[in-house]
Design a protein around this motif. Sequence first.
Motif, mmCIF file in Angstrom:
data_model
loop_
_atom_site.group_PDB
_atom_site.id
_atom_site.type_symbol
_atom_site.label_atom_id
_atom_site.label_comp_id
_atom_site.label_asym_id
_atom_site.label_seq_id
_atom_site.Cartn_x
_atom_site.Cartn_y
_atom_site.Cartn_z
ATOM 1 N N CYS A 37 -11.778 7.552 -4.347
ATOM 2 C CA CYS A 37 -12.799 6.688 -4.265
ATOM 3 C C CYS A 37 -14.152 7.521 -3.000
ATOM 4 O O CYS A 37 -14.515 7.669 -2.434
ATOM 5 C CB CYS A 37 -12.716 5.739 -4.163
ATOM 6 S SG CYS A 37 -12.476 5.305 -5.714
ATOM 7 N N ASP A 38 -13.324 8.231 -2.291
ATOM 8 C CA ASP A 38 -13.766 8.718 -0.891
ATOM 9 C C ASP A 38 -13.558 7.622 0.506
ATOM 10 O O ASP A 38 -15.027 7.341 1.264
ATOM 11 C CB ASP A 38 -15.710 9.373 -0.567
ATOM 12 C CG ASP A 38 -15.387 10.503 0.159
ATOM 13 O OD1 ASP A 38 -13.935 10.682 1.742
ATOM 14 O OD2 ASP A 38 -16.622 10.544 0.571
ATOM 15 N N ARG A 39 -12.933 6.385 -0.431
ATOM 16 C CA ARG A 39 -12.752 5.034 0.925
ATOM 17 C C ARG A 39 -11.616 5.064 1.542
ATOM 18 O O ARG A 39 -10.574 5.876 0.969
ATOM 19 C CB ARG A 39 -12.627 3.865 -0.239
ATOM 20 C CG ARG A 39 -14.933 3.532 -0.405
ATOM 21 C CD ARG A 39 -14.258 3.085 -1.990
ATOM 22 N NE ARG A 39 -14.083 1.619 -0.956
ATOM 23 C CZ ARG A 39 -13.548 0.485 -1.470
ATOM 24 N NH1 ARG A 39 -14.513 -0.082 -2.731
ATOM 25 N NH2 ARG A 39 -14.047 -1.201 -0.630
ATOM 26 N N PHE A 41 -8.693 2.865 3.983
ATOM 27 C CA PHE A 41 -8.215 1.500 4.070
ATOM 28 C C PHE A 41 -7.766 1.654 5.390
ATOM 29 O O PHE A 41 -6.883 2.313 5.464
ATOM 30 C CB PHE A 41 -7.584 0.899 2.578
ATOM 31 C CG PHE A 41 -8.669 1.274 1.725
ATOM 32 C CD1 PHE A 41 -9.038 -0.347 1.221
ATOM 33 C CD2 PHE A 41 -8.208 2.158 0.863
ATOM 34 C CE1 PHE A 41 -9.860 -0.819 0.230
ATOM 35 C CE2 PHE A 41 -9.408 2.152 0.136
ATOM 36 C CZ PHE A 41 -9.929 1.164 -0.546
ATOM 37 N N SER A 42 -7.120 0.153 6.140
ATOM 38 C CA SER A 42 -6.526 -0.530 7.545
ATOM 39 C C SER A 42 -5.460 -0.557 7.497
ATOM 40 O O SER A 42 -4.668 -0.291 8.038
ATOM 41 C CB SER A 42 -7.411 -1.492 8.136
ATOM 42 O OG SER A 42 -6.879 -2.381 7.422
ATOM 43 N N SER A 43 -5.206 -0.519 5.667
ATOM 44 C CA SER A 43 -3.060 -0.751 5.419
ATOM 45 C C SER A 43 -2.720 0.233 4.065
ATOM 46 O O SER A 43 -4.166 0.108 3.169
ATOM 47 C CB SER A 43 -2.723 -1.947 5.719
ATOM 48 O OG SER A 43 -3.260 -2.813 4.421
ATOM 49 N N ASP A 44 -1.550 0.576 4.143
ATOM 50 C CA ASP A 44 -0.929 0.921 2.594
ATOM 51 C C ASP A 44 -1.546 -0.301 1.739
ATOM 52 O O ASP A 44 -1.448 0.271 0.313
ATOM 53 C CB ASP A 44 0.133 1.382 2.770
ATOM 54 C CG ASP A 44 0.567 2.009 1.806
ATOM 55 O OD1 ASP A 44 0.077 3.159 1.081
ATOM 56 O OD2 ASP A 44 1.177 1.152 0.741
ATOM 57 N N GLU A 45 -1.396 -1.381 2.598
ATOM 58 C CA GLU A 45 -1.554 -2.838 1.145
ATOM 59 C C GLU A 45 -2.587 -2.349 0.599
ATOM 60 O O GLU A 45 -2.803 -2.846 0.038
ATOM 61 C CB GLU A 45 -0.514 -4.343 1.375
ATOM 62 C CG GLU A 45 0.971 -4.627 2.429
ATOM 63 C CD GLU A 45 1.281 -3.160 3.684
ATOM 64 O OE1 GLU A 45 -0.101 -2.757 3.875
ATOM 65 O OE2 GLU A 45 2.642 -3.703 3.865
ATOM 66 N N ALA A 46 -3.730 -2.689 1.217
ATOM 67 C CA ALA A 46 -4.946 -2.645 0.531
ATOM 68 C C ALA A 46 -5.281 -1.654 -0.521
ATOM 69 O O ALA A 46 -6.250 -1.557 -0.666
ATOM 70 C CB ALA A 46 -6.059 -2.558 2.195
ATOM 71 N N LEU A 47 -4.697 -0.033 0.879
ATOM 72 C CA LEU A 47 -5.448 1.047 -0.556
ATOM 73 C C LEU A 47 -4.142 0.827 -2.004
ATOM 74 O O LEU A 47 -4.442 1.695 -2.432
ATOM 75 C CB LEU A 47 -4.276 2.225 0.678
ATOM 76 C CG LEU A 47 -4.203 3.823 -0.732
ATOM 77 C CD1 LEU A 47 -6.053 4.004 -1.377
ATOM 78 C CD2 LEU A 47 -3.893 4.966 0.271
ATOM 79 N N GLN A 48 -3.036 0.559 -2.210
ATOM 80 C CA GLN A 48 -2.158 0.088 -2.906
ATOM 81 C C GLN A 48 -3.472 -0.799 -4.492
ATOM 82 O O GLN A 48 -3.358 -0.786 -5.224
ATOM 83 C CB GLN A 48 -1.147 -0.537 -2.787
ATOM 84 C CG GLN A 48 -0.024 0.959 -1.580
ATOM 85 C CD GLN A 48 -0.094 2.031 -3.060
ATOM 86 O OE1 GLN A 48 -0.088 1.892 -4.844
ATOM 87 N NE2 GLN A 48 0.021 2.902 -2.362
ATOM 88 N N GLN A 49 -3.497 -1.761 -3.480
ATOM 89 C CA GLN A 49 -4.407 -3.230 -4.068
ATOM 90 C C GLN A 49 -5.885 -2.675 -4.983
ATOM 91 O O GLN A 49 -6.034 -2.620 -5.620
ATOM 92 C CB GLN A 49 -5.284 -4.204 -3.211
ATOM 93 C CG GLN A 49 -5.712 -5.713 -4.323
ATOM 94 C CD GLN A 49 -4.360 -5.801 -4.434
ATOM 95 O OE1 GLN A 49 -3.310 -6.327 -4.409
ATOM 96 N NE2 GLN A 49 -5.036 -6.937 -5.552
ATOM 97 N N LEU A 51 -5.850 0.647 -5.774
ATOM 98 C CA LEU A 51 -5.171 2.284 -6.303
ATOM 99 C C LEU A 51 -5.114 0.858 -8.057
ATOM 100 O O LEU A 51 -5.637 1.274 -9.401
ATOM 101 C CB LEU A 51 -4.218 2.294 -6.075
ATOM 102 C CG LEU A 51 -4.885 3.588 -5.477
ATOM 103 C CD1 LEU A 51 -3.525 4.142 -4.792
ATOM 104 C CD2 LEU A 51 -6.057 4.068 -5.926
ATOM 105 N N GLN A 52 -4.822 -0.115 -7.620
ATOM 106 C CA GLN A 52 -3.955 -1.185 -8.953
ATOM 107 C C GLN A 52 -5.951 -1.930 -9.916
ATOM 108 O O GLN A 52 -5.628 -2.069 -10.298
ATOM 109 C CB GLN A 52 -3.182 -2.312 -8.644
ATOM 110 C CG GLN A 52 -2.669 -3.460 -9.493
ATOM 111 C CD GLN A 52 -1.673 -4.166 -8.857
ATOM 112 O OE1 GLN A 52 -1.138 -4.338 -8.023
ATOM 113 N NE2 GLN A 52 -1.439 -5.229 -9.801
ATOM 114 N N ASP A 53 -6.598 -2.560 -8.479
ATOM 115 C CA ASP A 53 -7.197 -3.041 -9.197
ATOM 116 C C ASP A 53 -8.613 -2.508 -9.478
ATOM 117 O O ASP A 53 -9.803 -2.816 -10.579
ATOM 118 C CB ASP A 53 -7.689 -3.929 -8.162
ATOM 119 C CG ASP A 53 -6.668 -5.164 -8.067
ATOM 120 O OD1 ASP A 53 -5.297 -5.143 -8.932
ATOM 121 O OD2 ASP A 53 -7.226 -5.832 -6.544
#
Length: 336
Positions: A37-39, A41-49, A51-53
């Motif tokens: 996405c070339d985006r 995120f400030s945390s790994d949790e935000a990145l995983q969320q 990727l999931q959604d």
Amino acid sequence: MSFRCGPCDRSFDSDKALQQHARDAPAHAPSFNCRPCDRSFSSDEALQQHLQDAPAHAPSFNCKPCDRSFSSDEALQQHLRDAPAHAPSFDCEACDRSFGSEDALYQHLRDSPVHAPSFNCDDCDRSFNNEDALRQHLRDSPAHASFFDCAPCDRSFNSAEALQQHLRDSRIHQQDTETSLDIFFSSFPTFDYDPSLPPATSYASLQKHKGWRRGSAASADAWARYQEALESELHMWYGAENDLTAWHALCRAIGVKPLPRTCEQCEETVRRTHVNIIDLIEWGRSNSEKKVQTFRDVAELRAYTKETRKIFSNTLDEEDGNVVLRHLLRKIFKRP
């Protein structure tokens, strides 16, 4: 002393101030990037969320033949199972047709005239529905008749047996032909030899004419030459045991009908026959249509042989005795 922050190109008076800057400045906050996405995120949790959604990152299950994607493997399998485009196809390559089941294909192969077994006659370019029909065609069609030529007569015969019969019966082929027995008896100039008489009769007359006594050198020499002539006649009239024509001559002599088709069948048919060898030679020389006398067992044959003095003493049962009649030799004067 100056403490520099390389990424910001800023200087600080103390290391503590530099560390405070690295910890608090937004430019140095950890970044978690989603490359597709070339985006960031400030945390790994935000990145995983993310990727999931995000729909763009949903697992994709592709059907390559259809160029379609499905959200789950179950959905893909359902598609492969139900879509007409993916139904199993059973193809008849010869007809360029497809069938929905193996049974339907087999029924087509069984019932379609296009796939009926064909038995071809290459010479005639004709086809037949079964092997028996093809064999009958090969046997009966004039186009496949084998011709056996008699060069002196300029005549042709449709079988080797017919040619041999012609050669044996025709007077044209007997006028100037001397057999081994003819040569033997003619070697005695003072003996009045009659070729039409049976060999055993002629030899008995020769013995009487010459006045030979049993055991004399002249008698023994003549007997040996007579036996050699008999053996030569056997080869002339009946031939080698790998020759079907020779076997058929023997079968005709003892009255076997119909004639067996192979040498092996001929051997099996005649090997238990008890017949006098000299009688068989006489049959060949006389062109007789009457079959040769046969006997129930060796005892009957032995009695007949002693009574008529029709004795054949050569041992054709040796390995070099390649003649059909070796299978008919019996021990007459010496019991096994």
